[in-house]
Design a protein around this motif. Structure first.
Motif, PDB file in Angstrom:
ATOM      1  N   TYR A  58     -32.824  81.476 -77.566  1.00 29.93           N
ATOM      2  CA  TYR A  58     -32.942  82.907 -77.280  1.00 29.93           C
ATOM      3  C   TYR A  58     -33.915  83.556 -78.256  1.00 29.93           C
ATOM      4  O   TYR A  58     -34.779  84.327 -77.866  1.00 29.93           O
ATOM      5  N   GLN A  59     -33.775  83.240 -79.542  1.00 33.32           N
ATOM      6  CA  GLN A  59     -34.674  83.804 -80.551  1.00 33.32           C
ATOM      7  C   GLN A  59     -36.119  83.406 -80.291  1.00 33.32           C
ATOM      8  O   GLN A  59     -37.034  84.222 -80.437  1.00 33.32           O
ATOM      9  N   ALA A  60     -36.346  82.154 -79.889  1.00 33.76           N
ATOM     10  CA  ALA A  60     -37.708  81.690 -79.610  1.00 33.76           C
ATOM     11  C   ALA A  60     -38.277  82.413 -78.395  1.00 33.76           C
ATOM     12  O   ALA A  60     -39.444  82.822 -78.401  1.00 33.76           O
ATOM     13  N   ALA A  61     -37.465  82.604 -77.365  1.00 36.12           N
ATOM     14  CA  ALA A  61     -37.931  83.302 -76.162  1.00 36.12           C
ATOM     15  C   ALA A  61     -38.260  84.751 -76.478  1.00 36.12           C
ATOM     16  O   ALA A  61     -39.291  85.273 -76.046  1.00 36.12           O
ATOM     17  N   VAL A  62     -37.393  85.413 -77.230  1.00 38.02           N
ATOM     18  CA  VAL A  62     -37.634  86.814 -77.582  1.00 38.02           C
ATOM     19  C   VAL A  62     -38.868  86.937 -78.473  1.00 38.02           C
ATOM     20  O   VAL A  62     -39.656  87.875 -78.320  1.00 38.02           O
ATOM     21  N   GLN A  64     -41.530  85.029 -78.359  1.00 39.63           N
ATOM     22  CA  GLN A  64     -42.689  84.898 -77.467  1.00 39.63           C
ATOM     23  C   GLN A  64     -42.936  86.197 -76.704  1.00 39.63           C
ATOM     24  O   GLN A  64     -44.077  86.651 -76.577  1.00 39.63           O
ATOM     25  N   VAL A  65     -41.878  86.786 -76.185  1.00 41.75           N
ATOM     26  CA  VAL A  65     -42.021  88.029 -75.421  1.00 41.75           C
ATOM     27  C   VAL A  65     -42.500  89.158 -76.337  1.00 41.75           C
ATOM     28  O   VAL A  65     -43.372  89.940 -75.959  1.00 41.75           O
ATOM     29  N   LYS A  66     -41.940  89.249 -77.546  1.00 39.98           N
ATOM     30  CA  LYS A  66     -42.368  90.281 -78.499  1.00 39.98           C
ATOM     31  C   LYS A  66     -43.863  90.184 -78.782  1.00 39.98           C
ATOM     32  O   LYS A  66     -44.569  91.191 -78.810  1.00 39.98           O
ATOM     33  N   GLN A  67     -44.336  88.975 -79.010  1.00 39.01           N
ATOM     34  CA  GLN A  67     -45.757  88.783 -79.302  1.00 39.01           C
ATOM     35  C   GLN A  67     -46.619  89.223 -78.126  1.00 39.01           C
ATOM     36  O   GLN A  67     -47.636  89.892 -78.300  1.00 39.01           O
ATOM     37  N   ALA A  68     -46.216  88.862 -76.911  1.00 39.11           N
ATOM     38  CA  ALA A  68     -46.980  89.241 -75.717  1.00 39.11           C
ATOM     39  C   ALA A  68     -46.966  90.756 -75.514  1.00 39.11           C
ATOM     40  O   ALA A  68     -47.992  91.352 -75.180  1.00 39.11           O
ATOM     41  N   VAL A  69     -45.818  91.399 -75.744  1.00 37.93           N
ATOM     42  CA  VAL A  69     -45.718  92.859 -75.603  1.00 37.93           C
ATOM     43  C   VAL A  69     -46.563  93.543 -76.671  1.00 37.93           C
ATOM     44  O   VAL A  69     -47.286  94.514 -76.384  1.00 37.93           O
ATOM     45  N   THR A 129     -29.458  74.453 -56.509  1.00 39.73           N
ATOM     46  CA  THR A 129     -29.347  75.514 -57.509  1.00 39.73           C
ATOM     47  C   THR A 129     -30.655  75.609 -58.284  1.00 39.73           C
ATOM     48  O   THR A 129     -31.424  74.651 -58.348  1.00 39.73           O
ATOM     49  N   TYR A 130     -30.886  76.762 -58.855  1.00 46.25           N
ATOM     50  CA  TYR A 130     -32.068  76.992 -59.672  1.00 46.25           C
ATOM     51  C   TYR A 130     -31.750  78.059 -60.707  1.00 46.25           C
ATOM     52  O   TYR A 130     -30.714  78.726 -60.616  1.00 46.25           O
ATOM     53  N   GLN A 131     -32.617  78.204 -61.680  1.00 48.53           N
ATOM     54  CA  GLN A 131     -32.431  79.225 -62.706  1.00 48.53           C
ATOM     55  C   GLN A 131     -33.457  80.322 -62.520  1.00 48.53           C
ATOM     56  O   GLN A 131     -34.639  80.049 -62.274  1.00 48.53           O
ATOM     57  N   GLU A 132     -32.990  81.568 -62.640  1.00 46.47           N
ATOM     58  CA  GLU A 132     -33.880  82.716 -62.549  1.00 46.47           C
ATOM     59  C   GLU A 132     -33.815  83.459 -63.879  1.00 46.47           C
ATOM     60  O   GLU A 132     -32.736  83.787 -64.364  1.00 46.47           O
ATOM     61  N   GLY A 133     -34.980  83.684 -64.470  1.00 48.29           N
ATOM     62  CA  GLY A 133     -35.055  84.398 -65.741  1.00 48.29           C
ATOM     63  C   GLY A 133     -35.534  85.813 -65.522  1.00 48.29           C
ATOM     64  O   GLY A 133     -36.410  86.071 -64.698  1.00 48.29           O
ATOM     65  N   THR A 134     -34.930  86.749 -66.256  1.00 46.00           N
ATOM     66  CA  THR A 134     -35.312  88.159 -66.169  1.00 46.00           C
ATOM     67  C   THR A 134     -35.563  88.688 -67.577  1.00 46.00           C
ATOM     68  O   THR A 134     -34.758  88.441 -68.481  1.00 46.00           O
ATOM     69  N   VAL A 135     -36.671  89.388 -67.737  1.00 46.35           N
ATOM     70  CA  VAL A 135     -36.992  90.044 -68.997  1.00 46.35           C
ATOM     71  C   VAL A 135     -36.990  91.542 -68.737  1.00 46.35           C
ATOM     72  O   VAL A 135     -37.675  92.030 -67.836  1.00 46.35           O
ATOM     73  N   SER A 136     -36.179  92.260 -69.517  1.00 46.89           N
ATOM     74  CA  SER A 136     -36.119  93.720 -69.421  1.00 46.89           C
ATOM     75  C   SER A 136     -36.831  94.324 -70.620  1.00 46.89           C
ATOM     76  O   SER A 136     -36.718  93.821 -71.739  1.00 46.89           O
ATOM     77  N   LEU A 137     -37.541  95.396 -70.375  1.00 47.16           N
ATOM     78  CA  LEU A 137     -38.302  96.077 -71.413  1.00 47.16           C
ATOM     79  C   LEU A 137     -37.993  97.567 -71.321  1.00 47.16           C
ATOM     80  O   LEU A 137     -38.226  98.188 -70.280  1.00 47.16           O
ATOM     81  N   SER A 168     -47.070  85.286 -71.490  1.00 48.89           N
ATOM     82  CA  SER A 168     -48.161  86.263 -71.542  1.00 48.89           C
ATOM     83  C   SER A 168     -48.548  86.745 -70.149  1.00 48.89           C
ATOM     84  O   SER A 168     -48.810  87.932 -69.937  1.00 48.89           O
ATOM     85  N   GLU A 169     -48.568  85.825 -69.183  1.00 49.35           N
ATOM     86  CA  GLU A 169     -48.905  86.185 -67.804  1.00 49.35           C
ATOM     87  C   GLU A 169     -47.860  87.137 -67.215  1.00 49.35           C
ATOM     88  O   GLU A 169     -48.197  88.115 -66.544  1.00 49.35           O
ATOM     89  N   ALA A 170     -46.581  86.860 -67.473  1.00 51.15           N
ATOM     90  CA  ALA A 170     -45.506  87.715 -66.958  1.00 51.15           C
ATOM     91  C   ALA A 170     -45.561  89.108 -67.591  1.00 51.15           C
ATOM     92  O   ALA A 170     -45.434  90.122 -66.904  1.00 51.15           O
ATOM     93  N   VAL A 171     -45.795  89.169 -68.898  1.00 47.34           N
ATOM     94  CA  VAL A 171     -45.869  90.466 -69.584  1.00 47.34           C
ATOM     95  C   VAL A 171     -47.108  91.236 -69.128  1.00 47.34           C
ATOM     96  O   VAL A 171     -47.049  92.456 -68.930  1.00 47.34           O
ATOM     97  N   ALA A 172     -48.218  90.547 -68.923  1.00 45.78           N
ATOM     98  CA  ALA A 172     -49.425  91.212 -68.412  1.00 45.78           C
ATOM     99  C   ALA A 172     -49.160  91.799 -67.028  1.00 45.78           C
ATOM    100  O   ALA A 172     -49.615  92.907 -66.714  1.00 45.78           O
ATOM    101  N   ARG A 173     -48.408  91.082 -66.206  1.00 43.52           N
ATOM    102  CA  ARG A 173     -48.050  91.582 -64.866  1.00 43.52           C
ATOM    103  C   ARG A 173     -47.226  92.854 -64.981  1.00 43.52           C
ATOM    104  O   ARG A 173     -47.423  93.804 -64.240  1.00 43.52           O
ATOM    105  N   VAL A 174     -46.300  92.884 -65.933  1.00 39.21           N
ATOM    106  CA  VAL A 174     -45.478  94.076 -66.161  1.00 39.21           C
ATOM    107  C   VAL A 174     -46.350  95.242 -66.609  1.00 39.21           C
ATOM    108  O   VAL A 174     -46.204  96.367 -66.135  1.00 39.21           O
TER     109      VAL A 174
END
Length: 183
Positions: A58-62, A64-69, A129-137, A168-174
């Motif tokens: 979780y810390q690693a994912a956050v 990465q997202v923080k850096q992209a934001v 089954t599959y996994q869906e990830g969601t990032v909220s900002l 980075s691609e997902a955050v750029a899309r946002v």
């Protein structure tokens, strides 16, 4: 003429497929009373206070997202600071296990209900089954303590690790929907 129509159709399909994104914006709300031209600085809300010992993944994912934001906000003219920021940025990530289904067809075994009363109803049959990830900002005006931008992006996750480029691609899309720019 027939070849021209077929070539046009194929070109249209390729163009539409190329414009599709694997990231889906599921929420995008903006406070219309926010004065975006007055904001110049931002800081991230400390999410480590929420859970005493968050998992390493979780810390690693956050991170990465923080850096992209931070990169996207810097591209728009905002500066990151720890001293009295204009905007506070709060991030959250969620991964959910989902079930993929398909409807049954008329050619599959129909249900038998009584004598001469055959009936068929389509049913959803689980196929995987599959996994869906969601990032909220959430972007908050620090002075007014008011939410000024609330956005979330979702995507199906592959079994392998999510790369920095994908984040980075997902955050750029946002940030294509971002309402403000520093002056």
């Amino acid at each position: 003429m027939k070849k021209l129509v077929i070539a046009f159709f194929i070109g249209a399909v390729i163009t539409s497929l190329g414009s599709c994104s694997r990231y889906r914006i599921i929420r995008n709300q903006t406070d219309n009373s926010a004065t975006w031209s007055s904001y110049r600085t931002f800081a991230f809300v400390d999410t480590n206070r929420i859970e005493a010992t968050p998992r390493d993944t979780y810390q690693a994912a956050v991170a990465q997202v923080k850096q992209a934001v931070a990169n996207e906000l810097a591209r728009r003219g905002y500066q990151q600071t720890t001293d009295n920021p204009d905007l506070l940025v709060n991030l959250g990530t969620v991964v959910k296990e989902k079930t993929q289904t398909r409807p049954t067809t008329i050619y599959e075994a129909p249900l038998y209900i009584g004598q001469r009363r055959y009936s068929w109803r389509s049913q959803d049959v689980p196929i995987g089954t599959y996994q869906e990830g969601t990032v909220s900002l959430h972007v908050v005006d620090a002075q007014r303590n008011a939410l000024v931008w609330d956005v979330a992006v979702s995507s199906v996750l592959n079994q392998r690790r999510v790369t920095t480029d994908q984040v980075s691609e997902a955050v750029a899309r946002v940030f294509e929907k971002f309402p403000g720019k520093a002056q």
